[in-house]
Write a protein that holds these residues in place. Structure first.
Motif, PDB file in Angstrom:
ATOM      1  N   LEU A  18       0.456 -14.150 -16.314  1.00 43.41           N
ATOM      2  CA  LEU A  18       1.911 -14.051 -16.404  1.00 43.41           C
ATOM      3  C   LEU A  18       2.457 -13.911 -14.981  1.00 43.41           C
ATOM      4  O   LEU A  18       1.709 -13.595 -14.061  1.00 43.41           O
ATOM      5  N   ASN A  19       3.755 -14.115 -14.809  1.00 44.12           N
ATOM      6  CA  ASN A  19       4.349 -13.925 -13.488  1.00 44.12           C
ATOM      7  C   ASN A  19       4.095 -12.482 -13.019  1.00 44.12           C
ATOM      8  O   ASN A  19       4.505 -11.533 -13.683  1.00 44.12           O
ATOM      9  N   PRO A  20       3.390 -12.304 -11.872  1.00 41.85           N
ATOM     10  CA  PRO A  20       3.037 -10.951 -11.418  1.00 41.85           C
ATOM     11  C   PRO A  20       4.245 -10.020 -11.257  1.00 41.85           C
ATOM     12  O   PRO A  20       4.133  -8.830 -11.525  1.00 41.85           O
ATOM     13  N   LEU A  21       5.394 -10.555 -10.853  1.00 41.71           N
ATOM     14  CA  LEU A  21       6.580  -9.702 -10.711  1.00 41.71           C
ATOM     15  C   LEU A  21       6.924  -9.048 -12.044  1.00 41.71           C
ATOM     16  O   LEU A  21       7.230  -7.862 -12.117  1.00 41.71           O
ATOM     17  N   LEU A  22       6.860  -9.855 -13.093  1.00 38.51           N
ATOM     18  CA  LEU A  22       7.195  -9.374 -14.435  1.00 38.51           C
ATOM     19  C   LEU A  22       6.158  -8.349 -14.904  1.00 38.51           C
ATOM     20  O   LEU A  22       6.504  -7.286 -15.431  1.00 38.51           O
ATOM     21  N   VAL A  23       4.881  -8.666 -14.679  1.00 35.20           N
ATOM     22  CA  VAL A  23       3.793  -7.777 -15.079  1.00 35.20           C
ATOM     23  C   VAL A  23       3.965  -6.404 -14.437  1.00 35.20           C
ATOM     24  O   VAL A  23       3.915  -5.362 -15.100  1.00 35.20           O
ATOM     25  N   VAL A  24       4.205  -6.425 -13.128  1.00 35.55           N
ATOM     26  CA  VAL A  24       4.308  -5.182 -12.370  1.00 35.55           C
ATOM     27  C   VAL A  24       5.520  -4.370 -12.831  1.00 35.55           C
ATOM     28  O   VAL A  24       5.446  -3.152 -13.009  1.00 35.55           O
ATOM     29  N   THR A  25       6.636  -5.053 -13.069  1.00 33.29           N
ATOM     30  CA  THR A  25       7.851  -4.349 -13.482  1.00 33.29           C
ATOM     31  C   THR A  25       7.671  -3.715 -14.861  1.00 33.29           C
ATOM     32  O   THR A  25       7.987  -2.542 -15.067  1.00 33.29           O
ATOM     33  N   ILE A  26       7.132  -4.493 -15.800  1.00 33.99           N
ATOM     34  CA  ILE A  26       6.961  -3.960 -17.157  1.00 33.99           C
ATOM     35  C   ILE A  26       5.963  -2.808 -17.164  1.00 33.99           C
ATOM     36  O   ILE A  26       6.206  -1.759 -17.763  1.00 33.99           O
ATOM     37  N   SER A  27       4.856  -2.987 -16.441  1.00 31.81           N
ATOM     38  CA  SER A  27       3.870  -1.912 -16.381  1.00 31.81           C
ATOM     39  C   SER A  27       4.492  -0.652 -15.786  1.00 31.81           C
ATOM     40  O   SER A  27       4.235   0.463 -16.253  1.00 31.81           O
ATOM     41  N   GLY A  28       5.311  -0.827 -14.752  1.00 33.76           N
ATOM     42  CA  GLY A  28       5.969   0.323 -14.129  1.00 33.76           C
ATOM     43  C   GLY A  28       6.874   1.042 -15.110  1.00 33.76           C
ATOM     44  O   GLY A  28       6.844   2.274 -15.209  1.00 33.76           O
ATOM     45  N   ILE A  29       7.660   0.277 -15.863  1.00 34.06           N
ATOM     46  CA  ILE A  29       8.591   0.889 -16.820  1.00 34.06           C
ATOM     47  C   ILE A  29       7.824   1.609 -17.926  1.00 34.06           C
ATOM     48  O   ILE A  29       8.115   2.756 -18.264  1.00 34.06           O
ATOM     49  N   VAL A  30       6.780   0.941 -18.461  1.00 39.42           N
ATOM     50  CA  VAL A  30       5.994   1.550 -19.543  1.00 39.42           C
ATOM     51  C   VAL A  30       5.322   2.837 -19.065  1.00 39.42           C
ATOM     52  O   VAL A  30       5.380   3.887 -19.730  1.00 39.42           O
ATOM     53  N   THR A  31       4.693   2.775 -17.879  1.00 41.03           N
ATOM     54  CA  THR A  31       4.018   3.959 -17.345  1.00 41.03           C
ATOM     55  C   THR A  31       5.009   5.107 -17.159  1.00 41.03           C
ATOM     56  O   THR A  31       4.727   6.256 -17.513  1.00 41.03           O
ATOM     57  N   ALA A  32       6.190   4.783 -16.607  1.00 37.13           N
ATOM     58  CA  ALA A  32       7.183   5.820 -16.362  1.00 37.13           C
ATOM     59  C   ALA A  32       7.657   6.441 -17.667  1.00 37.13           C
ATOM     60  O   ALA A  32       7.809   7.660 -17.763  1.00 37.13           O
TER      61      ALA A  32
END
Lengths: 241, 325
Positions: A18-32
């Motif tokens: 998947l687009n890494p920007l999207l992956v990183v953003t979603i993972s960040g939101i979920v983790t938070a």
């Protein structure tokens, strides 16, 4: 342990490309969210994270000068220069750069090179120029491999050179952390000295691989040529049928 | 004083300028999406100054960053393939200018290093001219501007703004990857705040059998490696692995020399940096810069150095750091 889901998301996201920007953003939101942060805190974290990390985008300032000299044929000149030196192969060009990069980083001059400053305008064209002299033309697959190794020589050189210099971020991080947490008094110089054995091994391992790279490229070029001529033989037959 | 914020403003100005050029390019396939992306990114660099000074709320910037991600991941961002010289023209120029072409390329590192070395003595009155906390960044900014001016003076392009036009061409080949390093840095902060580190530390400790020195060295080094692969740099991994194993087990339990244990432990983490897409500025931005088809091509070239070097670090730590009977 639940917060590790965020890490898992990153691994899966990168794996299925998947687009890494999207992956990183979603993972960040979920983790938070799993860590109990409110939406406003999350937005604040993204904002302050961006502003405090602007330094990693510094490479942008060199794009104008690099673009300008590329426009006037820097890469072509670098290729031409190398193709006059008969003894230089792709592997040897890259070993030379690895040595320079590691040695300058070890005396603190990490800003002397970099992917935008040196690898794209100089190192890759020189490595490619050496291959052009040896093979006449360079198949795409081989060019791709040379690109990967040009960037790799820069990374290996700077990572395992800079730690030999005392005033570098990672050394200072170690001393600050262990001195304040465990009440030690470590000198940066002691740490820098013990980075030397690894630095030497890194040069030997990567240098050895670069020496072998020339033989690998020989083979890859032969294979690509064989494929091409096979394709050339079958094409007219297909046309006749 | 030239502080680091002025360099960030220079970056912001470049992004806004490039956004303007793209907006004027009617042939651009993703004209408005791309122009908005780079323009907004530029404004974020300016606004960031206020966030750092705590004079403006960070959440506004947070929303802007999420908009950038949305623009980039929905395909609204594209490469306009800005006009430049052809290969034949370049070969002709290379023949004309010859090795003079290397002067701007060398001016960049030479000026940068000179500014770094001279920074401690460059003063106006008692005030330092260069921000002493960010010398390298400021020096690189100055070096880049000087090199561009030198380049224009030597090569005399018809349009004096040629560096900006050509910079846009390279920027667009990098595309969204230009924002990735900053996003990963933010992810690292969120991971740390949410306690990912403590969870990994607990896991690593659970794996450790009692009383075996070699097992403890392996878990510490491999832990540094894996944790760095997950986080993208060794800086986040070091405090956690050291608190879990490095200090209590290796130094206090097995009487390892702290300087050797910690120096080599950090370098085991660096081996992980060679093997991970999370270290985007080292591994993904270059593959974009070099216009590689496989964006993991740099990592592919590095794994066979990173993994053997991890084993070397384990051996070095085992044999050098501990009093062997």
């Amino acid at each position: 342990m639940l917060v590790l889901i965020g890490v898992l998301l990153v691994i899966v996201g990168f794996a299925i490309r998947l687009n890494p920007l999207l992956v990183v953003t979603i993972s960040g939101i979920v983790t938070a969210l799993l860590g109990g942060m409110t939406p406003l805190q999350i937005l604040n974290a993204f904002g302050s994270g961006f502003s405090s990390s602007r330094s990693v985008t510094i490479f942008v300032v060199v794009l104008p000068v690099i673009g300008l000299i590329e426009r006037f044929g820097l890469q072509e000149q670098a290729k031409a220069l190398i193709s006059k030196l008969a003894r230089l192969t792709t592997g040897r060009v890259l070993i030379g750069y690895l040595l320079i990069r590691q040695a300058t980083a070890a005396v603190g001059l990490t800003s002397i090179g970099g992917h935008a400053q040196t690898v794209r305008p100089l190192v890759f064209p020189m490595a490619e120029g050496a291959a052009l002299r040896r093979y006449g033309s360079v198949p795409d697959k081989v060019r791709e491999k040379i690109k990967g190794h040009s960037a790799a020589a820069d990374n290996v050189g700077v990572f395992f050179g800079e730690d030999v210099f005392v005033a570098v971020g990672s050394i200072l991080l170690i001393t600050t952390f262990v001195d304040t947490t465990y009440g030690l008094h470590l000198e940066p110089l002691q740490l820098a000295i013990w980075a030397i054995p690894t630095a030497i091994c890194a040069f030997l391992i990567h240098g050895f691989r670069l020496l072998r790279l020339d033989r690998q490229l020989d083979k890859a070029v032969q294979e690509a040529r064989a494929e091409e001529s096979a394709a050339a033989h079958t094409a007219p037959a297909g046309g006749a049928a | 004083m030239i502080n680091v914020e002025s360099i960030y403003w220079l970056i912001g100005l470049l992004f806004v300028g490039w956004a303007f050029l793209i907006a004027r390019d009617a042939t651009h396939p993703r004209r408005w999406g791309s122009s908005s992306f780079w323009g907004l990114l530029g404004l974020c660099f300016f606004y960031g100054t206020a966030v750092e000074a705590k004079t403006a709320p960070a959440w506004v910037l947070g929303i802007a960053v999420l908009v950038l991600v949305a623009l980039a991941s929905t395909g609204l961002l594209g490469d306009g393939r800005a006009k430049t010289t052809t290969e034949e023209q370049r070969t002709a120029f290379a023949g004309k200018f010859g090795n003079k072409l290397f002067i701007p390329a060398l001016a960049l590192p030479v000026v940068t290093v000179a500014v770094v070395l001279l920074a401690p003595v460059l003063k106006i009155g008692a005030k330092p001219l260069i921000d002493p906390t960010h010398t390298t960044l400021v020096a690189l900014g100055i070096g880049a501007v000087v090199a561009a001016v030198v380049g224009v003076a030597i090569l005399r392009p018809k349009n004096k703004l040629a560096p900006v036009l050509e910079g846009r061409r390279i920027l667009e080949t990098i595309g969204w990857a230009a924002l990735l390093p900053q996003m990963l840095s933010t992810l690292g902060i969120l991971f740390t705040k949410a306690g990912v580190g403590t969870a990994v530390g607990t896991l690593a400790k659970g794996l450790l059998p009692n009383g075996s020195l070699i097992a403890a060295v392996v878990v510490y080094c491999v832990g540094m490696f894996i944790f760095t692969v997950l986080m993208g740099n060794g800086f986040a991994a070091f405090p956690i692995m050291t608190a879990a194993i490095g200090w209590p087990v290796l130094v206090q339990g097995f009487h390892g020399q702290p300087a050797i244990v910690f120096a080599i432990g950090m370098l085991a983490g660096f081996c992980g940096t060679l093997c991970t897409p999370m270290a985007a500025n080292f591994n993904l931005v270059p593959s974009a810069l070099l216009e590689m088809k496989n964006k993991y091509g740099v990592i592919t070239a590095q794994v066979a150095t990173g993994v053997p070097l991890l084993f070397v670090n384990i051996a070095l730590m085992y044999f050098l750091a501990f009093p062997h009977a």
